[in-house]
Design an enzyme around this catalytic site. Structure first.
Site, mmCIF file in Angstrom:
data_model
loop_
_atom_site.group_PDB
_atom_site.id
_atom_site.type_symbol
_atom_site.label_atom_id
_atom_site.label_comp_id
_atom_site.label_asym_id
_atom_site.label_seq_id
_atom_site.Cartn_x
_atom_site.Cartn_y
_atom_site.Cartn_z
ATOM 1 N N ARG A 37 34.676 36.148 51.047
ATOM 2 C CA ARG A 37 34.210 35.830 49.692
ATOM 3 C C ARG A 37 33.666 34.407 49.642
ATOM 4 O O ARG A 37 34.277 33.474 50.171
ATOM 5 C CB ARG A 37 35.370 35.988 48.705
ATOM 6 C CG ARG A 37 35.103 35.474 47.293
ATOM 7 C CD ARG A 37 36.313 35.722 46.418
ATOM 8 N NE ARG A 37 36.211 35.098 45.102
ATOM 9 C CZ ARG A 37 36.813 33.973 44.744
ATOM 10 N NH1 ARG A 37 37.579 33.325 45.634
ATOM 11 N NH2 ARG A 37 36.670 33.481 43.528
ATOM 12 N N ARG A 78 33.733 24.322 29.431
ATOM 13 C CA ARG A 78 34.506 23.206 30.002
ATOM 14 C C ARG A 78 34.421 21.994 29.094
ATOM 15 O O ARG A 78 33.466 21.811 28.331
ATOM 16 C CB ARG A 78 33.978 22.834 31.394
ATOM 17 C CG ARG A 78 34.392 23.799 32.482
ATOM 18 C CD ARG A 78 34.031 23.273 33.872
ATOM 19 N NE ARG A 78 34.443 24.192 34.926
ATOM 20 C CZ ARG A 78 35.634 24.181 35.490
ATOM 21 N NH1 ARG A 78 36.528 23.271 35.125
ATOM 22 N NH2 ARG A 78 35.939 25.051 36.423
ATOM 23 N N THR A 284 44.158 36.687 43.100
ATOM 24 C CA THR A 284 44.612 35.422 42.519
ATOM 25 C C THR A 284 46.126 35.208 42.613
ATOM 26 O O THR A 284 46.908 36.055 42.208
ATOM 27 C CB THR A 284 44.185 35.269 41.040
ATOM 28 O OG1 THR A 284 42.881 35.790 40.844
ATOM 29 C CG2 THR A 284 44.194 33.803 40.649
#
Length: 477
Positions: A37, A78, A284
């Site tokens: 990935r 953000r 994750t």
């Protein structure tokens, strides 16, 4: 090279400074990693081109083709830069500024930070919760105008520059496929990536948009839909049917939904994928402690094992293999857990899933036959990989699926599918000669030997041009 013996669950490793060199890449592929990935949130285009070419070269040298997944960043909110980290205190009033320079009352008394999404003020409402820095800082919206969103700090924390913002339950009107994503994906297409992982998928239409773009570019890359917020959970069934692969991305998802709901969502997502024949990835924080420690926690061991027990197609490593101190120990641990749990699953002999579509029923018959013969192998010939993936959806209890293809792209894409070992055989040609060649290849690879039972799935064209599906049982001579 000594290829590891059969493991049903596939392993995805994220590339980074700890693993990107030719030497480390060689170790990754030889250790049994199936998919590599690339996280485009942190990747530059020059680096991306270089490492994809390096992956292909190392795969060729090692003699084991792996898939490349480009994980594009998607829409992201953000905070801006701050001169110095700010300590936020419970009960403090704090502003998120959406229009720099806008009028604010008592501006000198209220601290603030910019956000990169100017329409946030239109999406959010009074009473909504704002989570900052992976949920470590929690605030509640108390008021807003066209210049700022005024909040009350609920959970204290230190706010530094460019921290990620999550908005549980808020429908954000950002595009699912951004201009940055478009530019990144074009680089990936030019370099022949196998999968594009679309971040923050909210509905099936997000996948359709990306699929249209891939078709325009004549790319055969498959789509991985990442579910990461509450809206995706509401549309989960439609998303699963629209995508090629699903990823349960538990990082942002674990912030967006109540913590106690996360394992339930994971279980539901995996079961739904199995019911419609979609590969599914659990990702994750699987071995997060091993970024700095040589052994996992007992809870992490159980977490990986649960994903295997649920019969997910893949488990994924992120920071563990990008910046971690023990990337190869992580792969070894994940590999050993998967193999041990798979032994238990074979002993439990779970029934194959039941599908309505006629060809899937045909596949089921092959799986039931293979389950009746201990030590049997299922051999399938496939050009695009779809037949092998459909077969794998039935989760054969013991028999590995040995998929023979004349298409290198299909071979790589089958690396993501549970129980499938893909092999490149070249042009198919005469069915009987192709089968003989396949058995010889599998014998040379140590995957079959004299006396083994083979359940062989293939299709042939009749003189009238009709396709006839066939299942054969053969014993290796």
């Amino acid at each position: 090279m000594s290829i590891p013996s059969y493991r049903r669950t596939k392993i995805i490793a994220t590339l980074g400074p700890a693993t990107e060199s030719e030497k480390q890449l060689t170790r990754l592929i030889e250790s049994g990693v199936d998919v590599i990935r690339l996280n485009m949130a942190h990747a530059k285009h020059d680096w991306t081109r270089e490492v994809i070419r390096r992956i292909r070269a190392v795969s060729k040298k090692v003699g084991r083709e792996v898939a490349v997944m480009m994980d594009i960043k998607g829409p992201e909110i953000r905070t801006g830069d701050v001169a110095a980290p700010m300590e936020l205190r419970p009960g403090e009033i704090f502003d998120f500024t959406v229009k720099p320079g806008g009028d604010r009352t008592n501006a000198e008394e209220i601290r603030s930070v910019d956000v990169n999404y100017r329409d946030l003020v239109n999406d959010i409402k009074v009473g909504d919760i704002v989570l900052v820095d992976n949920g470590l800082i929690r605030l509640e919206v108390r008021a807003k105008n066209d210049a700022h969103i005024r909040c009350c700090v609920l959970t204290a924390g230190t706010l530094s520059s460019r921290r990620h913002i999550n908005l549980p339950g808020v429908r954000v009107n950002l595009p699912s496929f951004t201009e940055k994503d478009r530019a990144d994906t074009l680089v990936g297409i030019e370099e022949g990536i196998d999968f594009v992982a679309l971040s923050f998928v909210r509905e099936a239409g997000d996948i359709s948009q990306l699929r249209g773009f891939l078709r325009e570019q004549k790319s055969s890359a498959r789509i991985v839909a990442k579910i990461e917020d509450q809206e995706a959970i509401s549309n989960l069934d439609d998303i699963i049917r629209a995508t090629d692969v699903l990823m349960v991305a538990r990082g942002d998802l674990g912030i967006e939904v109540p913590l106690q709901d996360l394992p339930i969502i994971q279980h539901r997502a995996v079961r739904t994928c199995l019911s419609v024949g979609r590969p599914v990835i659990v990702a994750t924080h699987m071995l997060e402690s091993m970024i700095t420690q040589p052994v996992p926690t007992r809870a992490e061991i159980t977490d990986v094992a649960n994903a295997v027990y649920e019969q997910a197609d893949c488990v994924m490593l992120s920071g563990e293999t990008t910046v971690g101190k023990y990337p190869f120990e992580c792969i070894r641990v994940m590999d050993s857990i998967a193999r041990r749990v798979e032994e238990e699953l074979a002993a439990d002999f779970p029934e194959p899933a039941v599908f309505i579509e006629p060809r899937m029923k045909f596949m089921r018959a092959a799986v039931v036959m293979a389950n009746e013969f201990p030590g049997a192998r299922i051999v399938i010939f496939t050009r695009r990989g779809l037949a092998a993936a459909g077969l794998a959806a039935h989760r054969p209890a013991r028999a590995p699926i040995l998929a023979l293809t004349d298409n290198v792209t299909a071979l790589r894409q089958l690396r993501i599918v549970r129980s499938v070992e893909p092999y490149y055989i070249g042009v198919f040609g005469d069915p009987e000669k192709t089968l003989s060649r396949a058995i010889a290849m599998l014998r040379d690879a140590g995957r079959v030997q004299s006396g083994d039972k083979l359940v062989i799935i293939s299709d042939v064209l009749t003189d009238s041009g009709d396709r006839v599906d066939s299942i054969q049982m053969r014993t290796v001579g």
